[in-house]
Design a protein around this motif. Structure first.
Motif, PDB file in Angstrom:
ATOM      1  N   SER A 166     -14.717  -0.496  -2.640  1.00 37.24           N
ATOM      2  CA  SER A 166     -15.731  -1.504  -2.325  1.00 37.24           C
ATOM      3  C   SER A 166     -15.290  -2.304  -1.097  1.00 37.24           C
ATOM      4  CB  SER A 166     -15.954  -2.431  -3.519  1.00 37.24           C
ATOM      5  OG  SER A 166     -14.761  -3.124  -3.823  1.00 37.24           O
ATOM      6  N   ASN A 167     -14.294  -1.774  -0.405  1.00 33.28           N
ATOM      7  CA  ASN A 167     -13.761  -2.398   0.795  1.00 33.28           C
ATOM      8  C   ASN A 167     -14.867  -2.641   1.821  1.00 33.28           C
ATOM      9  OD1 ASN A 167     -11.841  -3.387   2.515  1.00 33.28           O
ATOM     10  ND2 ASN A 167     -10.738  -1.476   2.772  1.00 33.28           N
ATOM     11  N   ASN A 168     -14.702  -3.664   2.622  1.00 36.39           N
ATOM     12  CA  ASN A 168     -15.635  -3.985   3.689  1.00 36.39           C
ATOM     13  C   ASN A 168     -15.742  -2.780   4.625  1.00 36.39           C
ATOM     14  OD1 ASN A 168     -16.527  -4.934   6.286  1.00 36.39           O
ATOM     15  ND2 ASN A 168     -16.182  -7.018   5.532  1.00 36.39           N
ATOM     16  N   LYS A 193     -10.204   0.380  10.793  1.00 35.57           N
ATOM     17  CA  LYS A 193      -8.872   0.934  10.521  1.00 35.57           C
ATOM     18  C   LYS A 193      -8.844   2.440  10.793  1.00 35.57           C
ATOM     19  CE  LYS A 193      -7.412  -2.500   7.116  1.00 35.57           C
ATOM     20  NZ  LYS A 193      -7.087  -2.732   5.693  1.00 35.57           N
ATOM     21  N   VAL A 194      -9.926   3.134  10.397  1.00 35.71           N
ATOM     22  CA  VAL A 194     -10.011   4.569  10.682  1.00 35.71           C
ATOM     23  C   VAL A 194     -10.111   4.792  12.186  1.00 35.71           C
ATOM     24  CG1 VAL A 194     -11.445   6.635  10.383  1.00 35.71           C
ATOM     25  CG2 VAL A 194     -10.967   5.154   8.425  1.00 35.71           C
ATOM     26  N   PHE A 195     -10.851   3.920  12.869  1.00 31.78           N
ATOM     27  CA  PHE A 195     -10.947   3.999  14.337  1.00 31.78           C
ATOM     28  C   PHE A 195      -9.553   3.882  14.965  1.00 31.78           C
ATOM     29  CE2 PHE A 195     -11.176   1.577  18.340  1.00 31.78           C
ATOM     30  CZ  PHE A 195     -11.840   2.506  19.137  1.00 31.78           C
ATOM     31  N   LEU A 196      -8.720   2.985  14.431  1.00 35.07           N
ATOM     32  CA  LEU A 196      -7.357   2.831  14.959  1.00 35.07           C
ATOM     33  C   LEU A 196      -6.548   4.118  14.786  1.00 35.07           C
ATOM     34  CD1 LEU A 196      -6.400  -0.774  13.749  1.00 35.07           C
ATOM     35  CD2 LEU A 196      -7.073  -0.047  16.057  1.00 35.07           C
ATOM     36  N   TYR A 197      -6.741   4.776  13.641  1.00 37.77           N
ATOM     37  CA  TYR A 197      -6.071   6.059  13.424  1.00 37.77           C
ATOM     38  C   TYR A 197      -6.489   7.053  14.506  1.00 37.77           C
ATOM     39  CZ  TYR A 197      -5.248  10.708  11.477  1.00 37.77           C
ATOM     40  OH  TYR A 197      -4.885  12.015  11.315  1.00 37.77           O
ATOM     41  N   THR A 203      -2.331  13.982   7.762  1.00 38.06           N
ATOM     42  CA  THR A 203      -2.020  12.636   8.267  1.00 38.06           C
ATOM     43  C   THR A 203      -3.110  11.631   7.907  1.00 38.06           C
ATOM     44  OG1 THR A 203      -2.950  13.164  10.448  1.00 38.06           O
ATOM     45  CG2 THR A 203      -0.565  13.459  10.152  1.00 38.06           C
ATOM     46  N   GLU A 204      -4.369  12.078   7.921  1.00 34.77           N
ATOM     47  CA  GLU A 204      -5.444  11.136   7.601  1.00 34.77           C
ATOM     48  C   GLU A 204      -5.448  10.769   6.119  1.00 34.77           C
ATOM     49  OE1 GLU A 204     -10.149  10.295   8.476  1.00 34.77           O
ATOM     50  OE2 GLU A 204      -9.414  12.336   8.658  1.00 34.77           O
ATOM     51  N   PHE A 205      -5.147  11.725   5.237  1.00 32.86           N
ATOM     52  CA  PHE A 205      -5.076  11.377   3.812  1.00 32.86           C
ATOM     53  C   PHE A 205      -4.024  10.306   3.584  1.00 32.86           C
ATOM     54  CE2 PHE A 205      -3.267  11.609  -0.419  1.00 32.86           C
ATOM     55  CZ  PHE A 205      -4.403  11.416  -1.191  1.00 32.86           C
ATOM     56  N   ILE A 206      -2.843  10.515   4.134  1.00 30.11           N
ATOM     57  CA  ILE A 206      -1.760   9.541   3.962  1.00 30.11           C
ATOM     58  C   ILE A 206      -2.170   8.182   4.528  1.00 30.11           C
ATOM     59  CG2 ILE A 206       0.604   8.984   4.697  1.00 30.11           C
ATOM     60  CD1 ILE A 206       1.124  12.079   4.576  1.00 30.11           C
ATOM     61  N   VAL A 231      -5.729   2.268   4.740  1.00 24.74           N
ATOM     62  CA  VAL A 231      -7.135   1.867   4.806  1.00 24.74           C
ATOM     63  C   VAL A 231      -7.648   1.396   3.445  1.00 24.74           C
ATOM     64  CG1 VAL A 231      -9.491   2.619   5.332  1.00 24.74           C
ATOM     65  CG2 VAL A 231      -7.593   3.412   6.747  1.00 24.74           C
ATOM     66  N   PHE A 232      -7.437   2.192   2.404  1.00 25.12           N
ATOM     67  CA  PHE A 232      -7.988   1.873   1.084  1.00 25.12           C
ATOM     68  C   PHE A 232      -6.932   1.454   0.072  1.00 25.12           C
ATOM     69  CE2 PHE A 232     -10.974   5.068   2.887  1.00 25.12           C
ATOM     70  CZ  PHE A 232     -12.039   4.197   3.073  1.00 25.12           C
ATOM     71  N   LYS A 233      -5.743   1.170   0.529  1.00 24.31           N
ATOM     72  CA  LYS A 233      -4.591   0.877  -0.337  1.00 24.31           C
ATOM     73  C   LYS A 233      -4.914  -0.120  -1.457  1.00 24.31           C
ATOM     74  CE  LYS A 233      -0.113  -1.365  -0.105  1.00 24.31           C
ATOM     75  NZ  LYS A 233       0.790  -2.098   0.744  1.00 24.31           N
ATOM     76  N   ASP A 234      -5.504  -1.257  -1.103  1.00 25.33           N
ATOM     77  CA  ASP A 234      -5.745  -2.315  -2.081  1.00 25.33           C
ATOM     78  C   ASP A 234      -7.145  -2.281  -2.685  1.00 25.33           C
ATOM     79  OD1 ASP A 234      -3.156  -3.361  -1.707  1.00 25.33           O
ATOM     80  OD2 ASP A 234      -3.831  -4.448   0.080  1.00 25.33           O
ATOM     81  N   SER A 235      -7.951  -1.292  -2.321  1.00 23.69           N
ATOM     82  CA  SER A 235      -9.327  -1.274  -2.832  1.00 23.69           C
ATOM     83  C   SER A 235      -9.701   0.038  -3.503  1.00 23.69           C
ATOM     84  CB  SER A 235     -10.297  -1.565  -1.679  1.00 23.69           C
ATOM     85  OG  SER A 235     -10.277  -0.515  -0.743  1.00 23.69           O
TER      86      SER A 235
END
Length: 198
Positions: free
Chosen positions: A128-130, A137-141, A177-180, A186-190
């Protein structure tokens, strides 16, 4: 009766049923202590809350393992679908529109990222992350991955590697790399904070 009391009752009943065959009596008290008295008069007290807590940790650990394996499988499945979009759009742009390789790759990558992000956010990580924050964050990756992968593509195709093999290699590197990155940043806390309606 709530879930924890029901589970505690089931665990206590299971312990009592096992003990009945080896004990002359089994008594419990309101403090969740069960006393087993053997035929020789020896007694053993078990705090069922401790047994229940151990049970919860064990089953929860197993459940978490299977949940994480399912998450990996979903990510791989959605990444394969994104890969098909990337290969399909790359093929159309490369074979029919006749754009330069790096431009075909870049457009195909953007299309697959949008597809992959949307599905993984909703179904794999159930976040439910913003959305704008997560997308940034994905853009930064991809701000790091895209130039590096474009350079890799250019180097490998310039020395004679097949364009499609290079694209598949890039997709495999991207998958891992994207999964990690998404799982632990990106979704660690959500993770699992959104209720999915089917």
């Amino acid at each position: 009766m709530n879930k924890s009391k029901l589970s505690l009752s089931l665990v206590t009943s299971f312990i009592a049923a096992m003990a009945m065959s080896a004990c002359s009596s089994v008594k419990s008290d309101p403090k969740a202590i069960v006393t087993f008295t053997g035929y020789n008069g020896e007694t053993i007290e078990v705090i069922t809350d401790d047994v229940y807590s151990s049970y919860l940790k064990t089953s929860s650990g197993i459940t978490k393992f299977y949940d994480e394996m399912l998450r990996v499988l979903k990510f791989v499945f959605f990444s394969i679908s994104a890969g098909l979009i990337e290969i399909g759009s790359f093929t159309v742009l490369n074979e029919y529109v006749k754009l330069s390789y790096w431009l075909c790759y870049l457009i195909a990558l953007v299309l697959s990222v949008l597809w992959n992000f949307t599905l993984n956010r909703k179904f794999t990580f159930q976040s439910s992350n913003n959305v704008p924050v997560a997308m940034f964050k994905v853009f930064l990756y991809y701000l790091v991955f895209t130039p590096l992968s474009t350079i890799l593509v250019k180097v490998l195709t310039d020395i004679g590697w097949n364009e499609y093999i290079v694209t598949i290699l890039n997709m495999l590197i991207n998958l891992v790399t994207e999964f990690i990155y998404q799982r632990y940043y990106v979704f660690k806390d959500s993770i699992d904070t959104k209720i999915v309606k089917v």
